[in-house]
Enzyme design. Structure first.
Site, PDB file in Angstrom:
ATOM      1  N   SER A  53       0.765  -1.085   0.037  1.00  0.00           N
ATOM      2  CA  SER A  53       0.044   0.101  -0.079  1.00  0.00           C
ATOM      3  C   SER A  53       0.760   1.125   0.085  1.00  0.00           C
ATOM      4  CB  SER A  53      -0.817  -0.041   1.194  1.00  0.00           C
ATOM      5  OG  SER A  53      -1.523   1.292   1.459  1.00  0.00           O
ATOM      6  N   HIS A  99      -1.129  -1.141  -4.396  1.00  0.00           N
ATOM      7  CA  HIS A  99      -2.558  -0.955  -3.670  1.00  0.00           C
ATOM      8  C   HIS A  99      -2.743   0.473  -3.378  1.00  0.00           C
ATOM      9  CE1 HIS A  99      -5.922  -2.039  -1.124  1.00  0.00           C
ATOM     10  NE2 HIS A  99      -5.552  -1.169  -0.498  1.00  0.00           N
ATOM     11  N   ASP A 121      -4.869   3.688  -1.945  1.00  0.00           N
ATOM     12  CA  ASP A 121      -5.795   4.020  -0.930  1.00  0.00           C
ATOM     13  C   ASP A 121      -6.291   5.448  -1.139  1.00  0.00           C
ATOM     14  OD1 ASP A 121      -6.265   1.624   0.848  1.00  0.00           O
ATOM     15  OD2 ASP A 121      -3.822   2.005   1.387  1.00  0.00           O
ATOM     16  N   MET A 142      -8.673   8.253  -0.090  1.00  0.00           N
ATOM     17  CA  MET A 142      -9.302   8.986   1.125  1.00  0.00           C
ATOM     18  C   MET A 142      -9.731  10.233   0.907  1.00  0.00           C
ATOM     19  SD  MET A 142      -7.250   7.374   4.333  1.00  0.00           S
ATOM     20  CE  MET A 142      -6.527   5.749   4.267  1.00  0.00           C
ATOM     21  N   HIS A 161      -8.211   1.410  -4.088  1.00  0.00           N
ATOM     22  CA  HIS A 161      -9.239   1.404  -2.900  1.00  0.00           C
ATOM     23  C   HIS A 161      -9.915   2.283  -2.737  1.00  0.00           C
ATOM     24  CE1 HIS A 161      -9.742  -0.251   1.521  1.00  0.00           C
ATOM     25  NE2 HIS A 161     -10.782   0.145   0.980  1.00  0.00           N
ATOM     26  N   MET A 210     -11.946   4.716  -0.660  1.00  0.00           N
ATOM     27  CA  MET A 210     -12.648   4.850   0.755  1.00  0.00           C
ATOM     28  C   MET A 210     -13.144   6.312   0.588  1.00  0.00           C
ATOM     29  SD  MET A 210      -9.778   3.541   3.209  1.00  0.00           S
ATOM     30  CE  MET A 210      -8.293   3.529   1.635  1.00  0.00           C
ATOM     31  N   MET A 252     -11.158  -5.998   4.910  1.00  0.00           N
ATOM     32  CA  MET A 252     -10.726  -5.202   5.740  1.00  0.00           C
ATOM     33  C   MET A 252     -10.234  -5.789   7.154  1.00  0.00           C
ATOM     34  SD  MET A 252     -10.280  -2.364   3.967  1.00  0.00           S
ATOM     35  CE  MET A 252      -9.492  -1.540   5.435  1.00  0.00           C
ATOM     36  N   GLY A 287      -0.978   1.708   9.476  1.00  0.00           N
ATOM     37  CA  GLY A 287      -0.289   1.255  10.743  1.00  0.00           C
ATOM     38  C   GLY A 287      -1.130   0.786  11.828  1.00  0.00           C
ATOM     39  N   ASP A 346      -6.566  -6.808   3.927  1.00  0.00           N
ATOM     40  CA  ASP A 346      -6.065  -5.252   3.881  1.00  0.00           C
ATOM     41  C   ASP A 346      -6.080  -4.948   5.557  1.00  0.00           C
ATOM     42  OD1 ASP A 346      -5.096  -2.560   3.196  1.00  0.00           O
ATOM     43  OD2 ASP A 346      -6.979  -2.272   2.171  1.00  0.00           O
ATOM     44  N   GLY A 347      -4.807  -4.916   5.950  1.00  0.00           N
ATOM     45  CA  GLY A 347      -4.471  -3.870   7.081  1.00  0.00           C
ATOM     46  C   GLY A 347      -3.974  -4.678   8.216  1.00  0.00           C
ATOM     47  N   GLY A 348      -2.714  -4.215   8.657  1.00  0.00           N
ATOM     48  CA  GLY A 348      -1.834  -4.888   9.726  1.00  0.00           C
ATOM     49  C   GLY A 348      -1.207  -6.354   9.380  1.00  0.00           C
TER      50      GLY A 348
END
Ligand code: DX5
Ligand code: ZN
Length: 222
Positions: free
Chosen positions: A9, A34, A36, A38, A68, A70, A139, A147, A177-179
């Site tokens: 990402s 990826h 992102d 926003m 992605h 958002m 997600m 992070g 997606d995430g962590g």
């Protein structure tokens, strides 16, 4: 053997050197970029839009770009990102009143549609439209920030989503997606994910090549 894909990402990249950063992760063995988006509305933060996607294509990036969204509303941005060279365009079902229409819009503009499912969102919305999409973004953090820590409860949903894909019989990528980091990628894969987004887990490390190689090593024994 599953064809696992690694999707850094760029949210955690050094934006002042974005082209070089993207080249660096691709040269280090990443498969997908990826991206992102926003909008300071659907989520509080504000990142980047279609001109940055287009700039990466003009810079020479040929890898799939996984946008992605958002954002809310989504329709205008779907069209702009398709023109800017996106490969996949995914949105959150909460951000539109007509999921089928948005999927169709993405297809009509030559891109592959995906649905992004928040940790609290049920998988019900997948049942009717799974046959029409190419990607699920599951997600494993709440959307909006890089992070954050991986939410372990999502693993069961991942397993259910994999079962739905198998029942449906269509090839749909299942992206987490995430962590995601070197130390949890193997467990996540065992629940059925085949695409791994990692922002801080890659860009936050010194040596991208070494990190991606370690991720692949972990995946090789799933
Ligand atoms: C969260 C984004 C993620 C995020 C991943 O809103 O959708 O793609 O950047 O970042 P890490 O890997 O740092 O959790
Ligand atoms: Zn994302």
């Amino acid at each position: 053997m599953t064809d696992y894909k690694i999707a850094p990402s760029i949210l955690s990249a050094d934006f002042a050197r974005l082209g070089e950063e993207v080249d660096a992760v691709l040269n280090a063995g990443a498969d997908i970029v990826h991206f992102d988006v926003m909008d300071n509305h659907y989520v509080p933060d504000l990142t980047f839009g279609p001109v940055i996607c287009e700039a990466l294509r003009n810079y020479g990036v040929e890898a799939p770009i996984d946008v992605h969204l958002m954002v809310k509303p989504i329709d205008e941005l779907i069209i702009s990102f398709a023109k800017a060279g996106a490969t996949y365009i995914s949105f959150h079902p909460e951000a539109t009143e007509d999921i089928d229409q948005a999927i169709q819009l993405i297809k009509d503009h030559g891109c592959k549609p995906g649905l992004a499912i928040n940790p609290e969102t049920s998988l019900n919305c997948l049942e009717s439209c799974l046959k029409d999409i190419n990607l699920i973004i599951m997600m494993s953090v709440n959307p909006g920030l890089a992070g954050q820590s991986f939410i372990p409860e999502v693993l069961q949903k991942l397993k259910q989503a994999r079962e739905l894909i198998t029942q449906c019989g269509k090839e749909v990528l299942l992206e987490i997606d995430g962590g995601v980091k070197v130390n949890n990628i193997q467990e996540i894969a065992s629940y059925g994910a085949d695409v791994f987004v990692s922002g801080s887990g890659i860009f936050g490390t010194e040596n991208y090549q070494e990190t991606i190689a370690q991720m692949r090593q972990e995946l090789s024994v799933v």
